[in-house]
Design an enzyme around this catalytic site. Structure first.
Site, short mmCIF file in Angstrom:
data_model
loop_
_atom_site.label_atom_id
_atom_site.label_comp_id
_atom_site.label_asym_id
_atom_site.label_seq_id
_atom_site.Cartn_x
_atom_site.Cartn_y
_atom_site.Cartn_z
CB SER A 102 -0.79 0.11 1.27
OG SER A 102 -1.81 0.69 1.65
CG ASP A 240 -2.63 3.98 -1.38
OD1 ASP A 240 -3.77 3.76 -2.32
OD2 ASP A 240 -2.03 3.66 -0.25
CG ASP A 242 -2.80 -0.86 -2.36
OD1 ASP A 242 -2.71 0.62 -2.02
OD2 ASP A 242 -3.74 -1.63 -1.68
CG ASP A 244 -5.54 0.89 -0.74
OD1 ASP A 244 -5.40 1.79 -0.75
OD2 ASP A 244 -5.71 -0.42 0.33
#
Length: 447
Positions: A102, A240, A242, A244
C-alpha cells in the site's frame, strides 16, 4: 513465530520474515486449502500486484504454493487493489490475492486476500489460514497440480468498470493533476480520466521497482500541490501505491483530506436519497468535527476500529452504503467492495462539475475539523489500559471536562511498542492542555 495477519493482510520488509519465499509458499498452499472451488473445477485464484521489485519474488512463491495444493493461478500483473477485487468477481475466481504494501516504502511488501465476492477475508478465515501456515506439520499435496496462466489485458476490464461508475458523465474541459505514486494505477489511472474527457497532467507514472510512494502520491502531497498552482489546474488527485486511498488538492492548492471528502460524499448521497439509513460509517480516527457537521444535516455517524475492513464489515452488517477513513479510504458499496481511489475520485469530480464556480474547498468548508493532536510514545510493555489506574483516572477527568466538545483516543500500536494518544477539542488551548496531561501520565506509568 509471531502473528501473520495485521489490520490489512500480511505485511513486512521484503525478504524478511514474514515476507520470505518459504512462508509465502505456505500462504499459497493454505489459501488453496481453505478456498473452495466450484463443483466442476479446482479453485481458481487471481493474483495482482503493485510495482515493487519484490513483487516478482512474492508472485512466484504464491504461485508455487497454490499450484502445489491443486489450485489454478491467473496472473494479471500490476493492477490497483480495487481492480483486483473487481476482477475476482467478474472472472468468477474463488479468491484474489493482491501483492502490495500500500502506502509503505518500496522495501516493504505485503499480501491482501479477497474472497470470491471481492471482499477481504473474515477474521475467522484469516485465523484458519494463519494456523495452517504457522503449523510445523508438513503434508503431501493432492494428486492434482494446478496450472498458471497470465492475462495481459485484464486491467482493461477494471478501466471499463471504473468508467461505468459515472455512466453518461463527461470530464470535458476539466484540468486534472493526477499523482499515481509510481504505483499500481500508473497506467490505468491516466487512461480512465483521459477517456472520460479530462485534460490530465500525470505525475509519478514511471515506476522502476523502487520508487513507489517515494516523495509522491497521497503520502507526499507537496509535488501535486505545486503542480496544481503552477499550471492552474482545477484539481489535484493523489493515490497511494495500490490506489485504494485518495486525497485531493483544490484549485487554490489547499489539501482536502479524507474526512472532508467523506462529508462531501455523505451529504451528496443524502441529498440524492442513496445514503442508506442516513448514516456514514467511519473509524475512531475520524475527526469529531465531521460528526458535528453531518449531525446538523440530519446524518448519523457510527465508528469502527481502524482499518477499512472493519468499516466494510460494519457497512455490510448494518446495510449502510457509504464509509471510509480519514486516510482516504472511501468505500461506496453501490460501486465497490473495498477502498477505491479512482472510483472515489470520479464521484468527487461529478459533484465538482455539478457545482460550477466552486472549488473543492468551497464544497467541503461546512466540515469544520476540531483542533487535534496525536502523540506516539514508546512503551516497555502493553498492559491493558484499564489496568493502569493513574491513566484511567486522567482519561475519566478528560472526558468529564470536555464533554460533547472533545474526546480522547488512547490505543496501542498493533505492530510496535507504542501507545498512541489522540486528543480533539473545540479549542487549541484545550487540546494542548489535555494532550500534555495525558502524555505526562502515560510516560510516568508506562515508560
Amino acid at each position: 513465530m509471531s502473528k501473520l495477519f495485521g489490520t490489512d493482510g500480511v505485511r513486512g520488509r521484503a525478504n524478511h520474515y514474514p515476507m520470505i519465499p518459504e512462508l509465502i509458499v505456505r500462504i499459497g498452499r493454505a489459501v488453496a486449502h481453505y478456498v473452495p472451488g466450484r463443483s466442476d473445477r479446482a479453485p481458481r485464484v487471481i493474483i495482482g500486484k503493485d510495482t515493487r521489485l519484490s513483487g516478482y519474488m512474492i508472485e512466484n512463491s504464491l504461485v508455487a504454493g497454490l499450484l502445489s495444493h491443486g489450485a489454478d493461478a491467473i496472473l494479471v500483473g500490476p493492477v490497483p487493489t480495487p481492480g483486483l477485487a473487481h476482477l475476482t468477481r467478474s472472472m468468477a475466481a474463488d479468491a484474489g490475492i493482491m501483492i502490495t504494501a500500500s502506502h509503505n516504502p518500496s522495501c516493504d511488501n505485503g499480501i491482501k486476500i479477497f474472497d470470491r465476492d471481492g471482499f477481504k477475508l473474515t477474521n475467522e478465515l484469516e485465523a484458519a489460514i494463519e494456523k495452517m501456515v504457522l503449523s510445523e506439520k508438513v503434508e503431501n499435496g493432492p494428486e492434482r497440480v494446478g496450472r498458471a496462466r497470465r492475462i495481459e489485458n485484464a486491467a482493461a476490464r477494471y478501466v471499463e468498470f471504473a468508467k461505468a461508475s459515472v455512466a453518461e458523465f463527461s470530464l470535458d474541459g476539466l484540468r486534472i493533476v493526477l499523482d499515481c505514486a509510481n504505483g499500481a494505477a500508473y497506467k490505468v489511472g491516466p487512461m480512465i480520466f483521459e477517456e472520460l474527457g479530462a485534460e490530465v497532467d500525470d505525475l509519478a507514472t514511471s515506476p522502476n521497482g523502487t520508487n513507489i510512494n517515494e516523495n509522491c502520491g497521497a503520502t507526499s502531497p507537496a509535488r501535486c500541490r505545486a503542480r496544481v498552482l503552477e499550471t492552474g489546474a482545477d484539481i489535484g488527485i493523489m493515490f497511494d501505491g495500490d490506489a485504494d486511498r485518495v486525497l485531493f488538492v483544490d484549485s487554490n492548492g489547499h489539501l482536502v483530506d479524507g474526512d472532508a471528502i467523506l462529508g462531501l460524499l455523505a451529504t451528496d448521497y443524502h441529498s440524492r436519497g442513496v445514503l442508506k439509513h442516513d448514516t456514514l460509517v467511519a473509524t475512531v480516527m475520524t475527526n469529531l468535527g465531521l460528526d458535528r457537521a453531518l449531525e446538523a444535516k440530519g446524518i448519523k455517524t457510527i465508528r469502527t476500529a481502524v482499518g477499512d475492513r472493519n468499516v466494510i464489515e460494519a457497512m455490510r452488517d448494518g446495510g449502510f452504503s457509504l464509509g471510509g477513513e480519514n486516510s482516504g479510504h472511501i468505500i461506496s458499496l453501490a460501486h465497490t467492495t473495498t477502498g477505491d481511489a479512482i472510483v472515489s475520485g470520479l464521484q468527487v469530480l461529478r459533484i465538482l462539475l455539478n457545482n460550477p464556480g466552486k472549488s473543492l474547498s468551497d464544497l467541503t468548508m461546512f466540515v469544520k475539523l476540531f483542533p487535534s493532536k496525536l502523540v506516539n510514545i514508546k512503551v516497555k510493555s502493553k498492559p491493558a489500559i484499564e489496568d493502569v489506574p493513574e491513566l484511567m483516572a486522567a482519561l475519566t477527568e478528560c472526558e468529564e471536562t470536555l464533554g460533547r466538545d472533545g474526546r480522547h483516543l488512547v490505543r496501542y500500536s498493533g505492530t510496535e511498542n507504542l501507545i498512541r494518544i489522540l486528543v480533539e477539542a473545540s479549542t487549541e488551548e484545550q487540546v494542548q492542555e489535555w494532550s500534555g496531561k495525558l502524555v505526562a501520565v502515560t510516560r510516568a506509568a508506562l515508560t
